[in-house]
Design a protein around this motif. Structure first.
Motif, PDB file in Angstrom:
ATOM      1  N   PRO A  78       0.835  -1.204   0.000  1.00  0.00           N
ATOM      2  CA  PRO A  78       0.000   0.000   0.000  1.00  0.00           C
ATOM      3  C   PRO A  78       0.872   1.258   0.000  1.00  0.00           C
ATOM      4  N   TYR A  79       0.367   2.308  -0.622  1.00  0.00           N
ATOM      5  CA  TYR A  79       1.091   3.572  -0.623  1.00  0.00           C
ATOM      6  C   TYR A  79       1.006   4.212   0.761  1.00  0.00           C
ATOM      7  N   THR A  80       1.967   5.065   1.062  1.00  0.00           N
ATOM      8  CA  THR A  80       2.022   5.696   2.384  1.00  0.00           C
ATOM      9  C   THR A  80       0.749   6.471   2.688  1.00  0.00           C
ATOM     10  N   ALA A  81       0.199   7.141   1.689  1.00  0.00           N
ATOM     11  CA  ALA A  81      -1.019   7.926   1.908  1.00  0.00           C
ATOM     12  C   ALA A  81      -2.217   7.025   2.215  1.00  0.00           C
ATOM     13  N   GLN A  82      -2.198   5.793   1.707  1.00  0.00           N
ATOM     14  CA  GLN A  82      -3.312   4.877   1.936  1.00  0.00           C
ATOM     15  C   GLN A  82      -3.271   4.294   3.338  1.00  0.00           C
ATOM     16  N   ALA A  83      -2.127   3.735   3.703  1.00  0.00           N
ATOM     17  CA  ALA A  83      -2.010   3.039   4.991  1.00  0.00           C
ATOM     18  C   ALA A  83      -0.542   3.006   5.409  1.00  0.00           C
ATOM     19  N   PRO A  84      -0.071   4.055   6.076  1.00  0.00           N
ATOM     20  CA  PRO A  84       1.359   4.123   6.423  1.00  0.00           C
ATOM     21  C   PRO A  84       1.819   2.983   7.349  1.00  0.00           C
ATOM     22  N   GLU A  85       0.981   2.563   8.299  1.00  0.00           N
ATOM     23  CA  GLU A  85       1.386   1.495   9.223  1.00  0.00           C
ATOM     24  C   GLU A  85       1.495   0.153   8.495  1.00  0.00           C
ATOM     25  N   ARG A  86       0.512  -0.114   7.638  1.00  0.00           N
ATOM     26  CA  ARG A  86       0.547  -1.359   6.870  1.00  0.00           C
ATOM     27  C   ARG A  86       1.766  -1.388   5.952  1.00  0.00           C
ATOM     28  N   ARG A  87       2.066  -0.257   5.323  1.00  0.00           N
ATOM     29  CA  ARG A  87       3.218  -0.170   4.419  1.00  0.00           C
ATOM     30  C   ARG A  87       4.510  -0.442   5.170  1.00  0.00           C
ATOM     31  N   ARG A  88       4.708   0.206   6.319  1.00  0.00           N
ATOM     32  CA  ARG A  88       5.927   0.002   7.105  1.00  0.00           C
ATOM     33  C   ARG A  88       6.067  -1.457   7.539  1.00  0.00           C
ATOM     34  N   ALA A  89       4.984  -2.028   8.018  1.00  0.00           N
ATOM     35  CA  ALA A  89       5.033  -3.419   8.486  1.00  0.00           C
ATOM     36  C   ALA A  89       5.350  -4.373   7.330  1.00  0.00           C
ATOM     37  N   LEU A  90       4.719  -4.170   6.193  1.00  0.00           N
ATOM     38  CA  LEU A  90       4.939  -5.044   5.040  1.00  0.00           C
ATOM     39  C   LEU A  90       6.367  -4.919   4.517  1.00  0.00           C
ATOM     40  N   LEU A  91       6.875  -3.705   4.410  1.00  0.00           N
ATOM     41  CA  LEU A  91       8.259  -3.522   3.958  1.00  0.00           C
ATOM     42  C   LEU A  91       9.251  -4.109   4.955  1.00  0.00           C
ATOM     43  N   SER A  92       8.936  -4.039   6.227  1.00  0.00           N
ATOM     44  CA  SER A  92       9.787  -4.644   7.248  1.00  0.00           C
ATOM     45  C   SER A  92       9.836  -6.166   7.083  1.00  0.00           C
ATOM     46  N   ILE A  93       8.696  -6.773   6.831  1.00  0.00           N
ATOM     47  CA  ILE A  93       8.645  -8.225   6.602  1.00  0.00           C
ATOM     48  C   ILE A  93       9.445  -8.584   5.344  1.00  0.00           C
ATOM     49  N   LEU A  94       9.278  -7.806   4.272  1.00  0.00           N
ATOM     50  CA  LEU A  94       9.987  -8.083   3.023  1.00  0.00           C
ATOM     51  C   LEU A  94      11.505  -7.958   3.191  1.00  0.00           C
ATOM     52  N   ARG A  95      11.963  -7.002   3.993  1.00  0.00           N
ATOM     53  CA  ARG A  95      13.403  -6.892   4.253  1.00  0.00           C
ATOM     54  C   ARG A  95      13.910  -8.102   5.030  1.00  0.00           C
ATOM     55  N   GLY A  96      13.092  -8.628   5.921  1.00  0.00           N
ATOM     56  CA  GLY A  96      13.488  -9.795   6.717  1.00  0.00           C
ATOM     57  C   GLY A  96      13.492 -11.098   5.940  1.00  0.00           C
ATOM     58  N   VAL A  97      12.841 -11.110   4.792  1.00  0.00           N
ATOM     59  CA  VAL A  97      12.721 -12.325   3.997  1.00  0.00           C
ATOM     60  C   VAL A  97      13.937 -12.536   3.094  1.00  0.00           C
ATOM     61  N   PRO A 143       5.180 -19.478   5.675  1.00  0.00           N
ATOM     62  CA  PRO A 143       5.194 -18.658   6.906  1.00  0.00           C
ATOM     63  C   PRO A 143       5.234 -17.162   6.619  1.00  0.00           C
ATOM     64  N   PHE A 144       5.970 -16.771   5.582  1.00  0.00           N
ATOM     65  CA  PHE A 144       6.084 -15.350   5.257  1.00  0.00           C
ATOM     66  C   PHE A 144       4.811 -14.829   4.595  1.00  0.00           C
ATOM     67  N   LEU A 145       4.162 -15.674   3.808  1.00  0.00           N
ATOM     68  CA  LEU A 145       2.886 -15.277   3.216  1.00  0.00           C
ATOM     69  C   LEU A 145       1.844 -15.042   4.304  1.00  0.00           C
ATOM     70  N   ARG A 146       1.871 -15.880   5.326  1.00  0.00           N
ATOM     71  CA  ARG A 146       0.918 -15.705   6.442  1.00  0.00           C
ATOM     72  C   ARG A 146       1.223 -14.447   7.248  1.00  0.00           C
ATOM     73  N   LEU A 147       2.522 -14.113   7.380  1.00  0.00           N
ATOM     74  CA  LEU A 147       2.881 -12.875   8.068  1.00  0.00           C
ATOM     75  C   LEU A 147       2.420 -11.657   7.267  1.00  0.00           C
ATOM     76  N   MET A 148       2.562 -11.722   5.952  1.00  0.00           N
ATOM     77  CA  MET A 148       2.205 -10.583   5.104  1.00  0.00           C
ATOM     78  C   MET A 148       0.699 -10.407   4.940  1.00  0.00           C
ATOM     79  N   GLY A 149      -0.061 -11.477   5.033  1.00  0.00           N
ATOM     80  CA  GLY A 149      -1.489 -11.463   4.767  1.00  0.00           C
ATOM     81  C   GLY A 149      -2.269 -10.307   5.347  1.00  0.00           C
ATOM     82  N   PRO A 150      -2.158 -10.027   6.636  1.00  0.00           N
ATOM     83  CA  PRO A 150      -2.958  -8.934   7.217  1.00  0.00           C
ATOM     84  C   PRO A 150      -2.591  -7.543   6.694  1.00  0.00           C
ATOM     85  N   TYR A 151      -1.407  -7.399   6.112  1.00  0.00           N
ATOM     86  CA  TYR A 151      -0.950  -6.080   5.678  1.00  0.00           C
ATOM     87  C   TYR A 151      -1.138  -5.813   4.190  1.00  0.00           C
ATOM     88  N   LEU A 152      -1.626  -6.804   3.468  1.00  0.00           N
ATOM     89  CA  LEU A 152      -1.818  -6.623   2.013  1.00  0.00           C
ATOM     90  C   LEU A 152      -3.143  -5.952   1.712  1.00  0.00           C
TER      91      LEU A 152
END
Length: 152
Positions: A78-97, A143-152
């Protein structure tokens, strides 16, 4: 010497894709003792659903080996204007993967997330190879798809 039947003659007349020029490996002897054209295995594409995602499998043959690619469209960041918390969490998960053995998560243009895996076999891929590779991808990515699910 046996005379080839009409079907064998027709198969010899067909030129398989990519068979020109004819090489020593292009002509085979059938169990009946008749000459035939060795047709290379055709590429294949498969589709299946797992955890609600449509997955794609493509196999192409290169020389004596095969390349198997498995991918799925996971969703969008999601774009920052849409959902900044979801974006940060999702990018954090992607960096960890990063650094997984079999799977890569790629963020393409338009913030589209693609799960991608590519494996090269030294032999022609058999159904067992595709099944094994698909299971490896799902086990590593789930496991990573399940982590990302709520933030997509």
């Amino acid at each position: 010497m046996s005379v080839p039947d009409l079907q064998t003659i027709q198969s010899l007349a067909e030129v398989p894709d990519g068979a020109l020029p004819i090489t020593p490996g292009s002509i085979i002897m059938t169990p009946e003792g008749v000459l035939g054209i060795a047709k290379p295995p055709r590429p294949c594409k498969l589709h299946f659903m797992a955890d609600g995602l449509p997955f794609n499998v493509a196999v192409r043959h290169e020389g004596d080996g095969s390349v198997c690619q498995i991918w799925a469209d996971v969703g969008h960041v999601p774009y920052t204007a849409q959902a900044p918390e979801r974006r940060r969490a999702l990018l954090s998960i992607l960096r960890g993967v990063e650094g997984l053995k079999t799977v890569k998560f790629v963020v393409q243009g338009g913030q589209k997330i693609i799960l991608f895996s590519e494996t090269t076999f030294e032999h022609q891929a058999a159904p067992e190879d595709l099944f094994h590779q698909t299971i490896l991808v799902l086990q590593e990515a789930r496991p990573f798809l399940r982590l990302m699910g709520p933030y997509l």
